[in-house]
Scaffold this motif. Structure first.
Motif, PDB file in Angstrom:
ATOM      1  N   ARG A  24     -16.874   6.879  31.536  1.00 15.15           N
ATOM      2  CA  ARG A  24     -15.711   7.286  30.555  1.00 15.15           C
ATOM      3  C   ARG A  24     -15.998   8.263  29.285  1.00 15.15           C
ATOM      4  N   LEU A  25     -16.949   8.241  29.086  1.00 15.30           N
ATOM      5  CA  LEU A  25     -17.319   9.104  27.876  1.00 15.30           C
ATOM      6  C   LEU A  25     -18.606  10.174  28.184  1.00 15.30           C
ATOM      7  N   ALA A  81     -12.625   6.355  22.993  1.00 16.65           N
ATOM      8  CA  ALA A  81     -12.453   8.034  23.607  1.00 16.65           C
ATOM      9  C   ALA A  81     -11.024   8.647  22.883  1.00 16.65           C
ATOM     10  N   THR A  86     -14.601  11.615  18.429  1.00 16.45           N
ATOM     11  CA  THR A  86     -15.842  12.019  19.114  1.00 16.45           C
ATOM     12  C   THR A  86     -17.108  11.051  18.730  1.00 16.45           C
ATOM     13  N   TRP A  97     -20.141  12.487  20.545  1.00 12.57           N
ATOM     14  CA  TRP A  97     -20.335  13.067  21.687  1.00 12.57           C
ATOM     15  C   TRP A  97     -19.431  14.299  21.440  1.00 12.57           C
ATOM     16  N   TRP A 142     -19.018   2.721  30.270  1.00 11.13           N
ATOM     17  CA  TRP A 142     -19.308   3.524  29.303  1.00 11.13           C
ATOM     18  C   TRP A 142     -19.534   4.909  29.657  1.00 11.13           C
ATOM     19  N   ASP A 157     -11.774   3.445  26.354  1.00 12.99           N
ATOM     20  CA  ASP A 157     -10.656   4.169  26.320  1.00 12.99           C
ATOM     21  C   ASP A 157     -10.019   4.109  25.010  1.00 12.99           C
TER      22      ASP A 157
END
Length: 405
Positions: free
Chosen positions: A375-376, A141, A145, A404, A372, A138
Protein backbone atom coordinates in the motif's frame (compact mmCIF):
# COMPACT_ATOMS: atom_id res chain seq x y z
CA UNK A 1 21.43 2.33 39.87
CA UNK A 2 23.05 0.36 42.68
CA UNK A 3 25.47 -2.23 41.37
CA UNK A 4 26.03 -5.58 42.99
CA UNK A 5 29.61 -6.74 43.48
CA UNK A 6 31.00 -9.74 41.64
CA UNK A 7 30.31 -12.81 43.85
CA UNK A 8 33.35 -14.40 45.49
CA UNK A 9 32.83 -17.70 43.62
CA UNK A 10 33.31 -16.03 40.21
CA UNK A 11 36.96 -16.31 39.10
CA UNK A 12 38.32 -12.87 38.11
CA UNK A 13 39.44 -14.24 34.74
CA UNK A 14 35.80 -15.15 33.94
CA UNK A 15 34.51 -11.59 34.39
CA UNK A 16 33.72 -10.03 31.00
CA UNK A 17 33.39 -6.39 30.02
CA UNK A 18 30.02 -6.59 28.30
CA UNK A 19 26.49 -5.60 29.30
CA UNK A 20 23.27 -5.45 27.27
CA UNK A 21 22.51 -2.23 29.17
CA UNK A 22 25.74 -0.23 29.14
CA UNK A 23 28.21 -1.57 26.55
CA UNK A 24 28.88 0.36 23.32
CA UNK A 25 25.79 0.34 21.14
CA UNK A 26 23.38 -0.43 24.00
CA UNK A 27 22.54 3.05 25.19
CA UNK A 28 20.05 4.99 23.00
CA UNK A 29 22.01 5.69 19.81
CA UNK A 30 20.96 7.49 16.59
CA UNK A 31 21.22 5.01 13.70
CA UNK A 32 22.29 2.40 16.25
CA UNK A 33 22.25 -1.36 15.70
CA UNK A 34 22.31 -2.91 19.19
CA UNK A 35 21.69 -6.45 17.95
CA UNK A 36 24.77 -6.30 15.73
CA UNK A 37 26.76 -4.80 18.61
CA UNK A 38 26.22 -7.96 20.67
CA UNK A 39 28.19 -10.01 18.12
CA UNK A 40 31.45 -8.87 19.75
CA UNK A 41 31.00 -11.45 22.52
CA UNK A 42 31.63 -14.30 20.09
CA UNK A 43 35.31 -13.34 20.01
CA UNK A 44 35.47 -14.39 23.66
CA UNK A 45 34.69 -17.46 25.77
CA UNK A 46 31.42 -19.45 25.58
CA UNK A 47 30.43 -18.21 29.04
CA UNK A 48 31.54 -15.24 31.15
CA UNK A 49 30.23 -13.19 34.06
CA UNK A 50 28.89 -9.69 33.39
CA UNK A 51 28.75 -7.69 36.68
CA UNK A 52 25.77 -5.50 35.70
CA UNK A 53 23.53 -7.07 33.09
CA UNK A 54 20.03 -6.52 34.47
CA UNK A 55 17.82 -3.49 35.00
CA UNK A 56 18.48 -3.51 38.75
CA UNK A 57 22.25 -3.79 38.38
CA UNK A 58 22.61 -7.50 39.11
CA UNK A 59 25.23 -9.53 37.34
CA UNK A 60 24.58 -12.55 35.14
CA UNK A 61 26.48 -15.36 33.58
CA UNK A 62 26.28 -14.74 29.81
CA UNK A 63 25.90 -17.76 27.51
CA UNK A 64 27.24 -16.94 24.04
CA UNK A 65 26.68 -20.16 22.06
CA UNK A 66 23.23 -20.98 20.71
CA UNK A 67 23.67 -24.67 21.53
CA UNK A 68 24.55 -23.87 25.16
CA UNK A 69 21.57 -21.51 25.45
CA UNK A 70 19.34 -24.39 24.36
CA UNK A 71 20.88 -26.58 27.07
CA UNK A 72 20.04 -24.00 29.73
CA UNK A 73 16.53 -23.22 28.50
CA UNK A 74 15.61 -26.90 28.17
CA UNK A 75 16.96 -27.83 31.63
CA UNK A 76 14.23 -26.75 34.04
CA UNK A 77 15.67 -29.00 36.75
CA UNK A 78 18.80 -26.85 36.95
CA UNK A 79 17.53 -23.43 35.84
CA UNK A 80 14.32 -21.78 37.06
CA UNK A 81 12.37 -19.19 35.12
CA UNK A 82 10.85 -17.65 38.26
CA UNK A 83 12.36 -14.19 38.67
CA UNK A 84 9.26 -12.17 39.61
CA UNK A 85 10.22 -9.67 36.91
CA UNK A 86 7.00 -7.70 37.33
CA UNK A 87 6.24 -8.35 41.01
CA UNK A 88 9.77 -7.38 42.09
CA UNK A 89 9.03 -3.79 41.04
CA UNK A 90 6.45 -3.83 43.85
CA UNK A 91 8.63 -5.67 46.36
CA UNK A 92 6.51 -8.80 45.86
CA UNK A 93 7.29 -12.33 44.67
CA UNK A 94 4.38 -13.79 42.65
CA UNK A 95 4.98 -15.23 39.15
CA UNK A 96 3.72 -14.11 35.80
CA UNK A 97 1.95 -17.21 34.47
CA UNK A 98 3.01 -19.39 32.72
CA UNK A 99 6.32 -17.59 31.97
CA UNK A 100 7.68 -17.72 35.51
CA UNK A 101 6.35 -21.12 36.58
CA UNK A 102 8.62 -24.15 36.54
CA UNK A 103 7.47 -27.67 35.60
CA UNK A 104 5.21 -29.40 36.51
CA UNK A 105 3.03 -26.37 37.41
CA UNK A 106 4.07 -24.70 34.16
CA UNK A 107 2.59 -27.52 32.08
CA UNK A 108 -0.77 -27.26 33.82
CA UNK A 109 -1.21 -23.60 32.91
CA UNK A 110 0.43 -23.93 29.51
CA UNK A 111 -2.16 -26.57 28.60
CA UNK A 112 -4.89 -24.21 29.78
CA UNK A 113 -3.66 -21.28 27.69
CA UNK A 114 -2.33 -23.00 24.55
CA UNK A 115 -5.71 -23.17 22.77
CA UNK A 116 -6.14 -19.38 23.10
CA UNK A 117 -3.03 -18.73 21.02
CA UNK A 118 -2.85 -21.90 18.90
CA UNK A 119 -2.27 -21.79 15.12
CA UNK A 120 -5.99 -22.52 14.61
CA UNK A 121 -6.98 -19.64 16.89
CA UNK A 122 -4.49 -17.31 15.17
CA UNK A 123 -5.91 -18.24 11.78
CA UNK A 124 -9.34 -17.23 13.04
CA UNK A 125 -7.93 -13.89 14.19
CA UNK A 126 -6.14 -13.18 10.89
CA UNK A 127 -8.96 -11.27 9.12
CA UNK A 128 -9.18 -8.85 12.04
CA UNK A 129 -5.39 -8.47 12.12
CA UNK A 130 -5.26 -7.68 8.40
CA UNK A 131 -8.22 -5.31 8.62
CA UNK A 132 -6.45 -3.34 11.36
CA UNK A 133 -3.19 -3.16 9.38
CA UNK A 134 -4.98 -1.95 6.25
CA UNK A 135 -6.92 0.72 8.14
CA UNK A 136 -3.79 2.14 9.75
CA UNK A 137 -1.69 2.10 6.56
CA UNK A 138 -4.46 3.61 4.42
CA UNK A 139 -4.80 6.40 6.99
CA UNK A 140 -1.04 7.00 6.87
CA UNK A 141 -1.07 7.07 3.05
CA UNK A 142 -3.93 9.54 3.01
CA UNK A 143 -2.31 11.92 5.46
CA UNK A 144 0.95 12.66 3.63
CA UNK A 145 4.25 11.26 2.40
CA UNK A 146 5.97 10.66 5.72
CA UNK A 147 5.22 9.09 9.10
CA UNK A 148 6.73 7.94 12.37
CA UNK A 149 6.57 4.16 12.00
CA UNK A 150 6.46 3.46 15.74
CA UNK A 151 3.83 6.02 16.70
CA UNK A 152 1.67 5.82 13.58
CA UNK A 153 1.81 2.12 12.78
CA UNK A 154 3.85 -0.36 14.82
CA UNK A 155 2.44 0.39 18.28
CA UNK A 156 -1.18 1.08 17.24
CA UNK A 157 -1.18 -2.09 15.13
CA UNK A 158 0.41 -4.55 17.57
CA UNK A 159 -1.23 -3.16 20.68
CA UNK A 160 -4.72 -3.02 19.22
CA UNK A 161 -4.54 -6.73 18.35
CA UNK A 162 -3.78 -7.63 21.96
CA UNK A 163 -6.40 -5.22 23.25
CA UNK A 164 -8.93 -7.01 21.09
CA UNK A 165 -7.71 -10.36 22.39
CA UNK A 166 -8.09 -9.16 25.97
CA UNK A 167 -11.47 -7.58 25.24
CA UNK A 168 -10.27 -4.00 25.85
CA UNK A 169 -11.29 -0.93 23.87
CA UNK A 170 -8.96 0.70 21.30
CA UNK A 171 -9.57 4.21 22.61
CA UNK A 172 -7.32 3.51 25.61
CA UNK A 173 -4.45 2.33 23.40
CA UNK A 174 -2.12 5.26 24.06
CA UNK A 175 -2.76 5.03 27.79
CA UNK A 176 -1.81 1.35 27.83
CA UNK A 177 1.29 1.94 25.68
CA UNK A 178 2.40 4.65 28.11
CA UNK A 179 2.04 2.27 31.05
CA UNK A 180 4.03 -0.45 29.27
CA UNK A 181 6.74 2.00 28.22
CA UNK A 182 7.19 3.23 31.79
CA UNK A 183 7.25 -0.36 33.05
CA UNK A 184 9.73 -1.75 30.52
CA UNK A 185 11.91 1.29 29.92
CA UNK A 186 11.21 3.66 32.82
CA UNK A 187 13.46 4.64 35.72
CA UNK A 188 13.26 3.59 39.36
CA UNK A 189 10.32 5.98 39.92
CA UNK A 190 8.25 5.33 36.79
CA UNK A 191 8.65 1.54 36.82
CA UNK A 192 7.03 0.74 40.17
CA UNK A 193 4.35 3.38 39.57
CA UNK A 194 3.49 1.76 36.23
CA UNK A 195 3.49 -1.69 37.84
CA UNK A 196 0.98 -0.55 40.47
CA UNK A 197 -1.23 1.05 37.81
CA UNK A 198 -1.23 -2.07 35.60
CA UNK A 199 -1.89 -4.32 38.58
CA UNK A 200 -4.86 -2.26 39.71
CA UNK A 201 -6.21 -2.30 36.17
CA UNK A 202 -5.89 -6.09 35.80
CA UNK A 203 -7.51 -6.69 39.20
CA UNK A 204 -10.37 -4.35 38.31
CA UNK A 205 -10.85 -6.00 34.91
CA UNK A 206 -10.95 -9.46 36.51
CA UNK A 207 -13.55 -8.28 39.02
CA UNK A 208 -15.68 -6.83 36.21
CA UNK A 209 -15.54 -10.05 34.20
CA UNK A 210 -16.52 -12.12 37.23
CA UNK A 211 -19.48 -9.81 37.72
CA UNK A 212 -20.46 -9.51 34.06
CA UNK A 213 -18.89 -12.21 31.81
CA UNK A 214 -18.35 -11.45 28.10
CA UNK A 215 -16.67 -13.35 25.26
CA UNK A 216 -13.04 -12.40 25.87
CA UNK A 217 -9.72 -13.59 27.27
CA UNK A 218 -10.15 -12.30 30.80
CA UNK A 219 -13.59 -13.85 31.14
CA UNK A 220 -12.08 -17.17 30.07
CA UNK A 221 -9.38 -16.83 32.74
CA UNK A 222 -11.69 -15.96 35.64
CA UNK A 223 -13.99 -18.85 34.71
CA UNK A 224 -11.21 -21.39 33.97
CA UNK A 225 -10.38 -24.37 36.13
CA UNK A 226 -7.09 -26.20 36.67
CA UNK A 227 -6.87 -29.48 38.50
CA UNK A 228 -10.57 -29.27 39.35
CA UNK A 229 -10.55 -25.80 40.91
CA UNK A 230 -11.00 -22.17 39.91
CA UNK A 231 -7.86 -20.03 39.58
CA UNK A 232 -6.84 -17.99 42.61
CA UNK A 233 -6.82 -14.21 42.47
CA UNK A 234 -3.02 -14.28 42.32
CA UNK A 235 -3.05 -16.75 39.40
CA UNK A 236 -5.58 -14.62 37.48
CA UNK A 237 -3.39 -11.61 38.15
CA UNK A 238 -0.25 -13.45 37.02
CA UNK A 239 -1.80 -14.43 33.70
CA UNK A 240 -3.44 -11.06 33.07
CA UNK A 241 -0.28 -9.09 33.71
CA UNK A 242 1.82 -11.32 31.45
CA UNK A 243 -0.58 -11.11 28.51
CA UNK A 244 -0.98 -7.36 28.97
CA UNK A 245 2.75 -6.62 29.12
CA UNK A 246 3.84 -9.15 26.47
CA UNK A 247 1.44 -7.71 23.91
CA UNK A 248 2.40 -4.09 24.30
CA UNK A 249 6.02 -3.88 23.27
CA UNK A 250 7.85 -6.77 21.64
CA UNK A 251 5.89 -7.16 18.38
CA UNK A 252 5.85 -3.40 17.83
CA UNK A 253 9.61 -3.27 18.33
CA UNK A 254 10.12 -6.15 15.88
CA UNK A 255 8.05 -4.41 13.20
CA UNK A 256 9.99 -1.20 13.79
CA UNK A 257 13.38 -2.87 13.35
CA UNK A 258 12.10 -4.68 10.22
CA UNK A 259 10.83 -1.53 8.51
CA UNK A 260 14.01 0.34 9.48
CA UNK A 261 16.03 -2.36 7.72
CA UNK A 262 13.86 -2.18 4.60
CA UNK A 263 14.01 1.63 4.61
CA UNK A 264 17.80 1.38 4.45
CA UNK A 265 17.88 -1.42 1.85
CA UNK A 266 15.86 -0.47 -1.24
CA UNK A 267 16.80 -3.60 -3.22
CA UNK A 268 15.49 -5.91 -0.50
CA UNK A 269 12.44 -3.71 -0.15
CA UNK A 270 11.70 -3.92 -3.87
CA UNK A 271 12.27 -7.69 -3.87
CA UNK A 272 9.60 -8.22 -1.22
CA UNK A 273 7.25 -5.72 -2.84
CA UNK A 274 7.48 -7.43 -6.24
CA UNK A 275 7.46 -10.97 -4.81
CA UNK A 276 5.32 -10.87 -1.66
CA UNK A 277 5.34 -14.64 -1.42
CA UNK A 278 8.91 -14.25 -0.09
CA UNK A 279 7.78 -12.23 2.95
CA UNK A 280 7.13 -15.25 5.19
CA UNK A 281 10.70 -16.49 4.73
CA UNK A 282 12.11 -12.96 5.02
CA UNK A 283 10.25 -12.38 8.27
CA UNK A 284 12.09 -15.33 9.83
CA UNK A 285 15.45 -13.81 8.88
CA UNK A 286 14.40 -10.45 10.28
CA UNK A 287 13.37 -12.20 13.50
CA UNK A 288 16.85 -13.74 13.57
CA UNK A 289 18.60 -10.43 12.91
CA UNK A 290 16.48 -8.27 15.21
CA UNK A 291 15.27 -10.23 18.24
CA UNK A 292 14.36 -8.04 21.18
CA UNK A 293 14.46 -10.08 24.40
CA UNK A 294 17.12 -11.16 26.88
CA UNK A 295 15.97 -14.39 28.57
CA UNK A 296 17.28 -14.95 32.11
CA UNK A 297 17.17 -18.08 34.23
CA UNK A 298 18.03 -18.55 37.92
CA UNK A 299 20.27 -21.47 38.93
CA UNK A 300 18.35 -23.89 41.17
CA UNK A 301 21.52 -25.62 42.36
CA UNK A 302 25.28 -25.43 42.10
CA UNK A 303 26.41 -26.54 38.67
CA UNK A 304 29.63 -26.37 36.67
CA UNK A 305 28.76 -25.28 33.15
CA UNK A 306 31.48 -25.20 30.48
CA UNK A 307 34.01 -24.51 33.23
CA UNK A 308 31.96 -21.80 34.94
CA UNK A 309 31.16 -22.33 38.66
CA UNK A 310 27.47 -21.36 38.56
CA UNK A 311 26.04 -21.34 42.07
CA UNK A 312 22.43 -21.63 43.30
CA UNK A 313 20.71 -18.27 42.88
CA UNK A 314 23.03 -16.99 40.12
CA UNK A 315 21.37 -15.37 37.13
CA UNK A 316 22.13 -16.92 33.72
CA UNK A 317 21.52 -14.83 30.60
CA UNK A 318 20.44 -16.40 27.31
CA UNK A 319 20.22 -13.30 25.15
CA UNK A 320 18.41 -14.13 21.91
CA UNK A 321 20.39 -11.53 19.98
CA UNK A 322 23.66 -13.22 21.00
CA UNK A 323 22.48 -16.72 20.01
CA UNK A 324 21.28 -15.39 16.67
CA UNK A 325 24.76 -14.06 15.81
CA UNK A 326 26.52 -17.36 16.55
CA UNK A 327 28.59 -18.44 13.52
CA UNK A 328 28.43 -22.06 14.71
CA UNK A 329 24.66 -21.89 14.24
CA UNK A 330 24.30 -19.54 11.24
CA UNK A 331 26.53 -19.12 8.19
CA UNK A 332 27.66 -15.48 7.91
CA UNK A 333 25.52 -14.48 10.93
CA UNK A 334 26.13 -10.75 10.52
CA UNK A 335 24.77 -10.81 6.95
CA UNK A 336 21.02 -10.31 6.72
CA UNK A 337 19.96 -12.68 3.94
CA UNK A 338 16.19 -12.53 3.40
CA UNK A 339 16.36 -15.83 1.49
CA UNK A 340 18.07 -17.72 4.34
CA UNK A 341 16.66 -21.25 4.70
CA UNK A 342 16.49 -23.54 7.76
CA UNK A 343 16.47 -20.53 10.04
CA UNK A 344 16.64 -22.03 13.52
CA UNK A 345 16.68 -18.66 15.28
CA UNK A 346 16.12 -18.05 18.98
CA UNK A 347 13.78 -15.05 18.76
CA UNK A 348 11.03 -16.89 20.65
CA UNK A 349 13.33 -18.85 22.96
CA UNK A 350 13.66 -22.59 23.35
CA UNK A 351 12.33 -25.35 25.58
CA UNK A 352 9.14 -25.57 27.61
CA UNK A 353 8.84 -21.79 27.97
CA UNK A 354 9.12 -21.05 24.26
CA UNK A 355 6.95 -17.97 23.60
CA UNK A 356 3.26 -18.85 23.92
CA UNK A 357 2.32 -15.97 21.60
CA UNK A 358 4.80 -16.81 18.84
CA UNK A 359 2.15 -17.91 16.31
CA UNK A 360 0.28 -14.64 16.67
CA UNK A 361 3.47 -12.56 16.68
CA UNK A 362 4.62 -14.18 13.43
CA UNK A 363 1.33 -13.49 11.69
CA UNK A 364 1.24 -9.90 12.89
CA UNK A 365 4.74 -9.28 11.55
CA UNK A 366 4.07 -10.97 8.19
CA UNK A 367 0.71 -9.26 7.68
CA UNK A 368 2.15 -5.91 8.73
CA UNK A 369 4.94 -6.20 6.15
CA UNK A 370 2.61 -7.51 3.43
CA UNK A 371 0.15 -4.65 3.75
CA UNK A 372 2.83 -1.97 4.25
CA UNK A 373 4.67 -2.97 1.07
CA UNK A 374 1.44 -3.40 -0.91
CA UNK A 375 0.00 0.00 0.00
CA UNK A 376 2.97 2.38 0.21
CA UNK A 377 5.59 3.18 -2.45
CA UNK A 378 9.35 2.88 -1.96
CA UNK A 379 10.29 4.47 1.36
CA UNK A 380 13.50 5.53 3.10
CA UNK A 381 14.67 7.06 6.35
CA UNK A 382 13.63 10.71 6.16
CA UNK A 383 16.56 13.01 5.43
CA UNK A 384 17.74 14.81 8.54
CA UNK A 385 16.35 12.17 10.92
CA UNK A 386 17.98 9.18 12.58
CA UNK A 387 16.12 6.34 14.31
CA UNK A 388 17.23 5.81 17.89
CA UNK A 389 17.86 2.18 18.83
CA UNK A 390 18.79 0.84 22.24
CA UNK A 391 19.56 -2.35 24.16
CA UNK A 392 18.48 -3.46 27.62
CA UNK A 393 16.18 -6.21 28.81
CA UNK A 394 13.91 -5.54 25.81
CA UNK A 395 15.60 -3.93 22.77
CA UNK A 396 13.70 -1.12 21.06
CA UNK A 397 13.66 1.60 18.43
CA UNK A 398 12.04 5.04 18.35
CA UNK A 399 11.88 8.14 16.18
CA UNK A 400 11.70 5.99 13.03
CA UNK A 401 10.63 8.61 10.50
CA UNK A 402 10.24 7.28 6.95
CA UNK A 403 9.50 9.21 3.78
CA UNK A 404 8.14 8.24 0.35
CA UNK A 405 7.89 11.67 -1.33
Amino acid sequence: MALNPVPDHVPPEMVGDFSLFTSPGMLPTPDGDPQAATACVHAGPPIFYSPFNTRDGRGTWVITRATDQRRVLQDADSFSSHRSIFASALGENWPMIPLELDPPAHGVFRSLLNPLLSPKRVTALEPAVRERAIALIDSIAASGTSCDVMQDFAFPFAVSIFLRLLGLPDHRLHTFVGWANDLLHGDDVKRPAAARTILAFIDELAAMRREEPVDDFMTFIVQAQVEGRRLTDEEVRGIGVLVFVAGLDTVAAAIGFDLAFLARHPKEQELLRSEPNRIVLAAEELLRAYPTVQIIRVARKDIDFEGAPIRKGDYVSCATMIANRDSAEFECPDTIDLMREDNRHAAFGYGPHRCLGSHLARREIVIGLEEWLARLPAFRIKEGTAPIAYGGHVFGIENLIVDWS
